[in-house]
Scaffold this motif. Structure first.
Motif, PDB file in Angstrom:
ATOM      1  N   UNK A 305       6.135   2.702 -13.196  1.00 63.08           N
ATOM      2  CA  UNK A 305       7.272   2.038 -13.569  1.00 63.08           C
ATOM      3  C   UNK A 305       7.420   3.620 -15.562  1.00 63.08           C
ATOM      4  N   UNK A 306       9.028   3.986 -15.332  1.00 63.82           N
ATOM      5  CA  UNK A 306       9.170   4.722 -16.458  1.00 63.82           C
ATOM      6  C   UNK A 306      10.235   3.792 -17.218  1.00 63.82           C
ATOM      7  N   UNK A 318       1.299   3.714 -15.659  1.00 61.02           N
ATOM      8  CA  UNK A 318       0.279   4.784 -15.015  1.00 61.02           C
ATOM      9  C   UNK A 318      -0.095   3.330 -14.192  1.00 61.02           C
ATOM     10  N   UNK A 319      -1.356   3.924 -13.401  1.00 59.03           N
ATOM     11  CA  UNK A 319      -2.220   2.550 -12.398  1.00 59.03           C
ATOM     12  C   UNK A 319      -3.297   2.003 -12.807  1.00 59.03           C
ATOM     13  N   UNK A 340      -0.298  16.427 -12.660  1.00 62.71           N
ATOM     14  CA  UNK A 340      -1.029  17.565 -11.836  1.00 62.71           C
ATOM     15  C   UNK A 340      -0.599  18.242 -10.976  1.00 62.71           C
ATOM     16  N   UNK A 341       1.096  17.405 -10.017  1.00 59.32           N
ATOM     17  CA  UNK A 341       1.811  18.102  -9.587  1.00 59.32           C
ATOM     18  C   UNK A 341       2.652  19.342 -10.069  1.00 59.32           C
ATOM     19  N   UNK A 342       3.169  19.372 -11.605  1.00 56.63           N
ATOM     20  CA  UNK A 342       3.606  20.092 -11.668  1.00 56.63           C
ATOM     21  C   UNK A 342       2.934  20.427 -12.995  1.00 56.63           C
ATOM     22  N   UNK A 343       2.260  21.613 -12.986  1.00 56.48           N
ATOM     23  CA  UNK A 343       1.354  22.239 -13.488  1.00 56.48           C
ATOM     24  C   UNK A 343       1.952  23.599 -14.518  1.00 56.48           C
ATOM     25  N   UNK A 373       9.338  13.386 -15.249  1.00 54.93           N
ATOM     26  CA  UNK A 373       8.280  13.102 -14.538  1.00 54.93           C
ATOM     27  C   UNK A 373       9.430  11.799 -13.641  1.00 54.93           C
ATOM     28  N   UNK A 374       8.411  11.305 -13.048  1.00 58.09           N
ATOM     29  CA  UNK A 374       9.162  10.595 -11.659  1.00 58.09           C
ATOM     30  C   UNK A 374       8.156   9.887 -11.196  1.00 58.09           C
ATOM     31  N   UNK A 375       8.296   8.190 -11.286  1.00 57.67           N
ATOM     32  CA  UNK A 375       7.092   6.856 -10.115  1.00 57.67           C
ATOM     33  C   UNK A 375       6.617   8.667  -8.708  1.00 57.67           C
TER      34      UNK A 375
END
Length: 435
Positions: A305-306, A318-319, A340-343, A373-375
């Motif tokens: 959730x953001x 975060x989880x 990590x997926x948008x370095x 960022x997004x979920x």
């Protein structure tokens, strides 16, 4: 900084592994430990200390991070092991770690813990207080063994760090205060013992320290004590354990020094002071824990959730959180993190990283500058190798994360993720409640 930020296809690469793929394969939260970085740090210990100076030893402070696999790595790298509990000692024994290379610390060791240490021929027991000395003497006599010990003392030196992680000041739960007459009495008593052999002294000044002057000050105190004990009692100091506490990088505000900044000052001061008082150089021991493993670890989370509160703050949840990393809540510890997926993407927003626990204090990082960022995004929190896995809990009945060891692009699970079933493994319902 040991770890250089590397990327591939906009993904953060850690020790040759794509962290986004690690999160997908092993789930999150996920502790990731780099064997490559641990090896690099151990090599630096050998080159800057063990091989450079004679009569030196290094023991990894296992409270920072301890698993069976870590015991194997530390043994292979030629270091000793510093343990602080029966559980840590048991782990080392089960891993086949050479017990003569173990140093057993702790301010309130139980009879059972001390007996385990004596029966398994632990190399050194660091005696914290007179009560412990008394029961250790009884155990050693019962097993007809002579036990080698160091006394932990508080030299009255205070380092600049968080108040909860300073340990060398006079007002400390650790060690014996240096009241000269009392020390004389205790040393004299032990010198007469059939079952206890005092080899020297240990001090630890605190954790996350960035200056070497406090080590210099403590050594001045300790070598002067050694000279007085030799003169009055004939005691010969053969070992001096200077502890650890060397600081690492958590954020850009931290300015860590290379190991030789500390060890060079330690060794030069010991030699200078021994020459001054005409003493033989003792064996000098260091106990880096966090310094070896802290920057070797990251923790991976999945963003959920953001929540944006207009003109106030954005909370990105975060989880995981407090149960897998209690340090921000305990010490106000600060961390850095990357998506990590948008370095490769530039920061375009500021968000506060919130844990999922039912606690307002469960905030991992305040006001982190990150890309949009997004979920589902993967967050990598850096420098979590020390005191995260070690301090993890099941608060809110959250299972503890798995631990993955990575090396040169390969990953191996070294601690399995807890399941919900594991959470109830030791619970028992009384018969009358089953009706």
């Amino acid at each position: 900084m040991v770890m250089e930020l590397k990327e591939r296809n906009n993904h953060f690469i850690f020790s040759g592994c794509d962290t986004v793929k690690l999160a997908q394969e092993y789930g999150t939260p996920l502790y990731v430990i780099s064997e490559d970085i641990i090896q690099e740090r151990c090599k630096e210990i050998r080159e800057a200390f063990l091989d450079k100076y004679s009569n030196t030893k290094a023991a990894y402070a296992s409270k920072a991070f301890l698993t069976l696999a870590m015991c194997k790595i530390i043994d292979r790298e030629g270091l000793g092991l510093d343990v602080v509990s029966g559980g840590e000692l048991y782990t080392a024994i089960k891993a086949g770690f050479p017990t003569e290379k173990i140093m057993f610390h702790g301010n309130n060791k139980s009879w059972e813990e001390l007996e385990m240490a004596v029966k398994n021929d632990v190399g050194r027991i660091i005696v914290d207080n007179l009560y412990e000395l008394e029961i250790l003497g009884e155990i050693a006599k019962q097993h007809q063994k002579k036990v080698k010990v160091l006394f932990r003392v508080t030299p009255g030196i205070q380092g600049q760090t968080h108040e909860y992680i300073i340990t060398g000041q006079k007002d400390s739960k650790f060690g014996m205060p240096l009241e000269t007459q009392k020390i004389y009495e205790v040393v004299e008593e032990v010198m007469a013992s059939e079952y206890i052999e005092l080899t020297g002294f240990h001090f630890h000044l605190g954790s996350q320290l960035f200056e070497n002057d406090i080590y210099i000050g403590a050594i001045h105190v300790m070598i002067q004590l050694a000279q007085e004990l030799k003169e009055k009692l004939g005691f010969i100091l053969t070992e001096l354990n200077t502890g650890g506490g060397f600081g690492i990088r958590y954020t850009d505000h931290d300015k860590p020094k290379p190991l030789h900044f500390f060890t060079g000052a330690i060794m030069e001061t010991v030699k200078e002071q021994c020459d001054k008082y005409h003493l033989d150089m003792p064996t000098v021991i260091i106990e880096p824990g966090r310094w070896i493993v802290g920057e070797a670890g990251i923790t991976l989370y999945t963003m959920g959730a953001i929540k944006e509160i207009p003109n106030i703050r954005i909370y990105a949840s975060i989880d995981g959180g407090l149960p897998d990393n209690p340090r921000p809540a305990l010490y106000r510890a600060k961390y850095d993190a990357i998506v990590a997926n948008k370095t490769n993407e530039a920061p375009s927003m500021t968000a506060t990283i919130a844990g999922k626990c039912c606690e307002s204090g469960d905030i991992l990082i305040w006001d982190l500058k990150i890309p949009k960022i997004e979920a589902g995004d993967t967050l990598a929190v850096l420098s979590t190798g020390a005191y995260n896995f070690s301090m993890a809990s099941n608060y809110n009945k959250l299972p503890k994360p798995a631990v993955v060891l990575v090396k040169e692009g390969k990953a191996e699970v070294i601690v399995e993720r807890e399941s919900y079933e594991n959470l109830l493994d030791r619970e028992i319902v009384p018969e009358y409640l089953k009706k």
